[in-house]
Scaffold this motif. Sequence first.
Motif, PDB file in Angstrom:
ATOM      1  N   UNK B 159       4.548  27.682  -3.634  1.00 52.41           N
ATOM      2  CA  UNK B 159       5.798  26.944  -3.822  1.00 52.41           C
ATOM      3  C   UNK B 159       6.828  27.829  -4.520  1.00 52.41           C
ATOM      4  N   UNK B 162       7.713  30.725  -1.983  1.00 56.36           N
ATOM      5  CA  UNK B 162       8.491  30.160  -0.885  1.00 56.36           C
ATOM      6  C   UNK B 162       9.828  29.629  -1.361  1.00 56.36           C
ATOM      7  N   UNK B 163       9.853  29.112  -2.571  1.00 52.90           N
ATOM      8  CA  UNK B 163      11.115  28.630  -3.137  1.00 52.90           C
ATOM      9  C   UNK B 163      12.146  29.741  -3.209  1.00 52.90           C
ATOM     10  N   UNK B 166      13.483  30.328   0.363  1.00 51.17           N
ATOM     11  CA  UNK B 166      14.419  29.285   0.806  1.00 51.17           C
ATOM     12  C   UNK B 166      15.750  29.391   0.072  1.00 51.17           C
ATOM     13  N   UNK B 175      17.265  24.848  -3.218  1.00 53.91           N
ATOM     14  CA  UNK B 175      15.981  24.637  -2.540  1.00 53.91           C
ATOM     15  C   UNK B 175      14.786  24.995  -3.418  1.00 53.91           C
ATOM     16  N   UNK B 178      14.326  22.056  -5.691  1.00 51.71           N
ATOM     17  CA  UNK B 178      13.766  20.923  -4.941  1.00 51.71           C
ATOM     18  C   UNK B 178      12.261  21.103  -4.754  1.00 51.71           C
ATOM     19  N   UNK B 179      11.887  22.310  -4.333  1.00 53.16           N
ATOM     20  CA  UNK B 179      10.473  22.561  -4.054  1.00 53.16           C
ATOM     21  C   UNK B 179       9.635  22.377  -5.318  1.00 53.16           C
ATOM     22  N   UNK B 181      10.394  20.495  -7.935  1.00 53.08           N
ATOM     23  CA  UNK B 181      10.338  19.056  -8.239  1.00 53.08           C
ATOM     24  C   UNK B 181       9.327  18.360  -7.329  1.00 53.08           C
ATOM     25  N   UNK B 182       9.356  18.725  -6.051  1.00 59.13           N
ATOM     26  CA  UNK B 182       8.418  18.102  -5.115  1.00 59.13           C
ATOM     27  C   UNK B 182       6.985  18.386  -5.500  1.00 59.13           C
ATOM     28  N   UNK B 183       6.707  19.644  -5.827  1.00 65.55           N
ATOM     29  CA  UNK B 183       5.336  20.027  -6.183  1.00 65.55           C
ATOM     30  C   UNK B 183       4.894  19.320  -7.457  1.00 65.55           C
ATOM     31  N   UNK B 185       6.027  16.535  -8.590  1.00 66.64           N
ATOM     32  CA  UNK B 185       5.856  15.121  -8.276  1.00 66.64           C
ATOM     33  C   UNK B 185       4.483  14.856  -7.683  1.00 66.64           C
TER      34      UNK B 185
END
Lengths: 193, 193
Positions: B159, B162-163, B166, B175, B178-179, B181-183, B185
């Motif tokens: 993440x 890749x973050x 992106x 991005x 976001x990544x 935060x998503x991870x 979460x």
Amino acid sequence: MYSARMATQDRLIESTQDLLWERGYVGTSPKAIQQRAGVGQGSMYHHFEGKPDLAAAALRRSAEQLQAAAEADISGPGTAYERIAAYLNREREVLRGCRMGRMAQDPDVIADARLRAPVEETFGRLHGRLAEVIAEGRADGELVPGPDPADLAAAVLAVVQGGYVLARAAGTAEPFRQAVRGALGLLAAQRTV
Amino acid sequence: MYSARMATQDRLIESTQDLLWERGYVGTSPKAIQQRAGVGQGSMYHHFEGKPDLAAAALRRSAEQLQAAAEADISGPGTAYERIAAYLNREREVLRGCRMGRMAQDPDVIADARLRAPVEETFGRLHGRLAEVIAEGRADGELVPGPDPADLAAAVLAVVQGGYVLARAAGTAEPFRQAVRGALGLLAAQRTV
DNA sequence: GTCTATATTCGGATAGAC
DNA sequence: GTCTATCCGAATATAGAC
């Protein structure tokens, strides 16, 4: 070297696509492109203005191809989880890396709007589609309420791009596969089933 | 250009670290290194055998620095989740990308064992430490049973890497955030609390 | 240890013949 | 449309003076 049947422009574009993938923008010379395409100097400069012009054409084509391939998985049949799994599990030739993601590292690509546009667009569209699929899963009750779909979509994309990086660093595809398994394991916990 | 106080070798190494980060291995010329270090041709070739030798020294140093910084977060105080969050949230200067991850894209680095080793080692250690922290969280009952800790650790690392990709593609750090935060979460859903 | 030549090849492109 | 010749600067180094 490509089929003699193919038009000169197309052979040049395909050679450039391959070389950009393997060696990046700085590492790709006009001479190398010509040799791989089996085409002379003059021929290349007749069809394209120069290296940036040819690279732009190659990146646009790669962007189209990548978007089409990803779209096929993301918009296939199945639940939201299954479609994301299809996308994550599709990835191939891990050690070659991502044709688009690779370009993001190159300062000359990032600095040139014409070269960066296909890269930005590709990730933008993929991100949008993934976020839609996740939002649909929520709306259908397949996925529990939780993190913003846009954040989850970015995390999924990042796992793929980062997986490539880790795999190349390790010299083996295993880290890519671990990362995908890990991400799918976490996503599975979001299902209501 | 670095402090005149610093030893010539160190100035050369730091210049090389910076240039490898900005422009990659292929994109970094001995001349550029010398100019940035404020050092002449002969001086560089006196202290180092050539570009690969100097790059190897620079990558070794970057690897040490990166490992130390990451270790500080991962081994800090708090629960497993908090320590992973500390690592994920530490990342900075997103648009510059990762000094180590960037190298994984360069075929000349990947092909040379001496250059690839620091990169491989850095990710290997980070992966190991993250997996340990996750396994500890499981053992303590902080985290529910689930995916293999090694898989989760790879996903977390991916993440981040890749973050970066992106973010550079998008021209903005969003991005990446976001990544992360998503991870986080998704990881939060693994907690028993 | 550092500096200034010098050498060789490559990168990126233009010119003009066919 | 394609080919060959040519150009100029950069990349990567070596040689030898100071």
